[in-house]
Design a protein around this motif. Structure first.
Motif, PDB file in Angstrom:
ATOM      1  N   ARG A  58       0.809  -1.222   0.000  1.00  0.00           N
ATOM      2  CA  ARG A  58       0.000   0.000   0.000  1.00  0.00           C
ATOM      3  C   ARG A  58       0.844   1.274   0.000  1.00  0.00           C
ATOM      4  O   ARG A  58       0.451   2.293   0.565  1.00  0.00           O
ATOM      5  CB  ARG A  58      -0.992   0.040   1.173  1.00  0.00           C
ATOM      6  CG  ARG A  58      -1.819  -1.220   1.385  1.00  0.00           C
ATOM      7  CD  ARG A  58      -2.435  -1.758   0.138  1.00  0.00           C
ATOM      8  NE  ARG A  58      -3.477  -0.899  -0.406  1.00  0.00           N
ATOM      9  CZ  ARG A  58      -4.184  -1.173  -1.497  1.00  0.00           C
ATOM     10  NH1 ARG A  58      -3.927  -2.280  -2.193  1.00  0.00           N
ATOM     11  NH2 ARG A  58      -5.120  -0.351  -1.921  1.00  0.00           N
ATOM     12  N   SER A  76       1.628   2.502  -2.998  1.00  0.00           N
ATOM     13  CA  SER A  76       1.340   2.955  -4.373  1.00  0.00           C
ATOM     14  C   SER A  76       2.297   2.388  -5.410  1.00  0.00           C
ATOM     15  O   SER A  76       2.487   2.992  -6.475  1.00  0.00           O
ATOM     16  CB  SER A  76       1.341   4.495  -4.459  1.00  0.00           C
ATOM     17  OG  SER A  76       0.385   5.045  -3.605  1.00  0.00           O
ATOM     18  N   LYS A  82      -0.408   7.045   8.625  1.00  0.00           N
ATOM     19  CA  LYS A  82      -1.067   7.167   7.324  1.00  0.00           C
ATOM     20  C   LYS A  82      -1.291   5.790   6.716  1.00  0.00           C
ATOM     21  O   LYS A  82      -2.374   5.496   6.186  1.00  0.00           O
ATOM     22  CB  LYS A  82      -0.197   8.013   6.391  1.00  0.00           C
ATOM     23  CG  LYS A  82      -0.755   8.195   4.986  1.00  0.00           C
ATOM     24  CD  LYS A  82      -1.936   9.129   4.966  1.00  0.00           C
ATOM     25  CE  LYS A  82      -2.370   9.449   3.554  1.00  0.00           C
ATOM     26  NZ  LYS A  82      -3.546  10.344   3.515  1.00  0.00           N
ATOM     27  N   ILE A 137      -4.821   3.786   5.593  1.00  0.00           N
ATOM     28  CA  ILE A 137      -4.986   3.234   4.245  1.00  0.00           C
ATOM     29  C   ILE A 137      -5.318   1.747   4.304  1.00  0.00           C
ATOM     30  O   ILE A 137      -6.209   1.261   3.601  1.00  0.00           O
ATOM     31  CB  ILE A 137      -3.709   3.460   3.410  1.00  0.00           C
ATOM     32  CG1 ILE A 137      -3.523   4.955   3.138  1.00  0.00           C
ATOM     33  CG2 ILE A 137      -3.764   2.680   2.097  1.00  0.00           C
ATOM     34  CD1 ILE A 137      -2.201   5.294   2.477  1.00  0.00           C
ATOM     35  N   ARG A 138      -4.615   1.031   5.165  1.00  0.00           N
ATOM     36  CA  ARG A 138      -4.849  -0.421   5.254  1.00  0.00           C
ATOM     37  C   ARG A 138      -6.196  -0.743   5.894  1.00  0.00           C
ATOM     38  O   ARG A 138      -6.852  -1.715   5.510  1.00  0.00           O
ATOM     39  CB  ARG A 138      -3.701  -1.081   6.029  1.00  0.00           C
ATOM     40  CG  ARG A 138      -2.404  -1.126   5.235  1.00  0.00           C
ATOM     41  CD  ARG A 138      -1.365  -1.994   5.919  1.00  0.00           C
ATOM     42  NE  ARG A 138      -0.168  -2.129   5.092  1.00  0.00           N
ATOM     43  CZ  ARG A 138       0.880  -2.881   5.430  1.00  0.00           C
ATOM     44  NH1 ARG A 138       0.873  -3.540   6.579  1.00  0.00           N
ATOM     45  NH2 ARG A 138       1.920  -2.957   4.634  1.00  0.00           N
ATOM     46  N   GLU A 146      -8.856   1.050   5.594  1.00  0.00           N
ATOM     47  CA  GLU A 146      -9.823   1.306   4.526  1.00  0.00           C
ATOM     48  C   GLU A 146      -9.828   0.157   3.534  1.00  0.00           C
ATOM     49  O   GLU A 146     -10.881  -0.250   3.037  1.00  0.00           O
ATOM     50  CB  GLU A 146      -9.475   2.619   3.824  1.00  0.00           C
ATOM     51  CG  GLU A 146     -10.440   3.001   2.706  1.00  0.00           C
ATOM     52  CD  GLU A 146     -11.868   3.166   3.200  1.00  0.00           C
ATOM     53  OE1 GLU A 146     -12.806   2.820   2.440  1.00  0.00           O
ATOM     54  OE2 GLU A 146     -12.058   3.640   4.339  1.00  0.00           O
ATOM     55  N   ARG A 147      -8.662  -0.370   3.242  1.00  0.00           N
ATOM     56  CA  ARG A 147      -8.557  -1.513   2.332  1.00  0.00           C
ATOM     57  C   ARG A 147      -9.285  -2.722   2.904  1.00  0.00           C
ATOM     58  O   ARG A 147     -10.000  -3.433   2.188  1.00  0.00           O
ATOM     59  CB  ARG A 147      -7.084  -1.858   2.097  1.00  0.00           C
ATOM     60  CG  ARG A 147      -6.830  -3.078   1.219  1.00  0.00           C
ATOM     61  CD  ARG A 147      -7.417  -2.917  -0.150  1.00  0.00           C
ATOM     62  NE  ARG A 147      -7.083  -4.027  -1.016  1.00  0.00           N
ATOM     63  CZ  ARG A 147      -7.691  -4.301  -2.162  1.00  0.00           C
ATOM     64  NH1 ARG A 147      -8.682  -3.528  -2.584  1.00  0.00           N
ATOM     65  NH2 ARG A 147      -7.326  -5.327  -2.906  1.00  0.00           N
TER      66      ARG A 147
END
Length: 271
Positions: A155, A157, A204, A208-209, A211-212
Motif C-alpha cells: 500500500r 502505491s 497514514k 490506508i490499510r 480502509e482496504r
C-alpha cells in the motif's frame, strides 16, 4: 456559507478522453477531500451523444468539460449547454486558437491525434505489458530488465506508480518488502540509481490499510493493519533500502502523479 462536498464532471471527447480526464483529476486534487466524480464520455461523433450528456447533466447536476476538435460538435455543445444553463469548459478550443494565430495556420481538427500508431505508441504499450507482468514481485526476473524498480511495503502505491510510469514508456518492476521474505539477490545487483524506495508514515499507512480491509469486508483489527506490525514492516523496509543504497521518496501525503514526477526528475538527473 456551506460548500458542496461533491460534484460530477462529464468529460466529453471525440477521442478517448484521456486528456480531459487528466486535467480534471489534476484540478480536483486542489479541492481534496471534496469528492469529484469523473464521468468520461468518449468517441462522441454525433450531436445525439452530446444531447444525452447535457440532458443527464441537467437532471443530475454537474459540469461539462470537453476536448472536442470537430468545429460543428464543439459549437453545438457550447450553444446547447448555454441554453440549458449548464456550466462547461472548453479545454482545447482557446489553446488551438492561440496556436493557430501564432503559427498562422488552421489546425487539422482530427480527433485522436495524441495517440498515433508510431514507435512511441508501441513502446508505451510494451511498457504497460511489462508493468503488469512484473507487478508485485510476480516474477523477479523483471528486476534486471526494468528501467525502474520500485520497492516498498504493501500500500505504498507501487502498482499505480508502475502503471503511471509505464504510460511514460518506462519499463517498471515493483518488489514488495515483507519481513518474512528476503528480497531476491538480483535486487542488489542492479544499478542502485534504477531502484526507487517508497516510504510512508505509519499512521497514514494504518488508515490506508484499514480502509482496504473495509473495502474487502474484513475486520479492521487484522494483523495487516496492526500498528506494531506496520512499524515492523517499515523498519525492515528501511534496512533493505539502506542496504541497496537507493534513493527513497516519502509518499505519505503525495498523489501518484506527484510522486511519479519526483521519480522522473530523479531518473533524468541520474542519466
Amino acid at each position: 456559507m456551506e460548500h458542496p462536498s461533491s460534484t460530477r464532471v462529464y468529460v466529453v471527447s471525440d477521442s478517448v478522453g484521456e486528456t480531459g480526464e487528466s486535467v480534471v483529476r489534476a484540478a480536483a486534487m486542489q479541492f481534496y477531500p471534496a469528492q469529484v466524480e469523473i464521468v468520461r464520455v468518449p468517441f462522441i461523433q454525433e450531436t445525439e451523444g452530446i444531447d444525452k450528456v447535457l440532458n443527464t447533466a441537467q437532471s443530475q447536476g454537474g459540469i461539462v468539460v470537453f476536448t472536442l476538435v470537430v468545429p460543428e460538435l464543439r459549437q453545438y455543445l457550447i450553444e446547447h449547454a448555454g441554453k440549458l444553463d449548464i456550466s462547461y469548459i472548453d479545454l482545447l478550443g482557446p489553446v488551438m486558437a492561440s496556436l493557430g494565430n501564432a503559427l498562422n495556420q488552421e489546425p487539422r481538427r482530427q480527433p485522436g491525434m495524441i495517440h498515433p500508431l508510431d514507435e512511441d505508441y508501441f513502446k508505451k504499450v510494451e511498457a504497460v505489458e511489462f508493468a503488469v507482468k512484473y507487478d508485485d514481485g510476480r516474477d523477479f526476473s523483471g528486476i534486471q530488465k526494468a528501467d525502474i524498480v520500485l520497492v516498498g511495503v504493501s500500500r505504498t502505491s507501487k502498482t499505480p506508480l508502475s502503471m503511471y510510469l509505464a504510460h511514460k514508456s518506462f519499463k517498471v518492476a515493483n518488489v514488495p518488502l515483507v519481513p518474512e521474505m528476503q528480497p531476491p539477490d538480483r535486487l542488489y545487483a542492479v544499478p542502485k540509481n534504477k531502484v526507487i524506495g517508497l516510504r510512508i508514515d505509519p499512521d497514514k499507512l494504518n488508515i490506508i490499510r484499514q480502509e482496504r480491509l473495509r473495502t474487502l469486508g474484513l475486520a479492521e483489527n487484522a494483523t495487516y493493519a496492526n500498528v506494531e506490525r506496520i512499524k515492523q514492516e517499515l523498519e525492515f523496509a528501511d534496512k533493505i533500502m539502506s542496504k541497496i543504497g537507493c534513493v527513497v521518496f516519502d509518499v505519505s501525503n503525495r498523489a501518484v502523479e506527484e510522486t511519479a514526477s519526483l521519480i522522473l526528475d530523479y531518473i533524468e538527473r541520474a542519466r
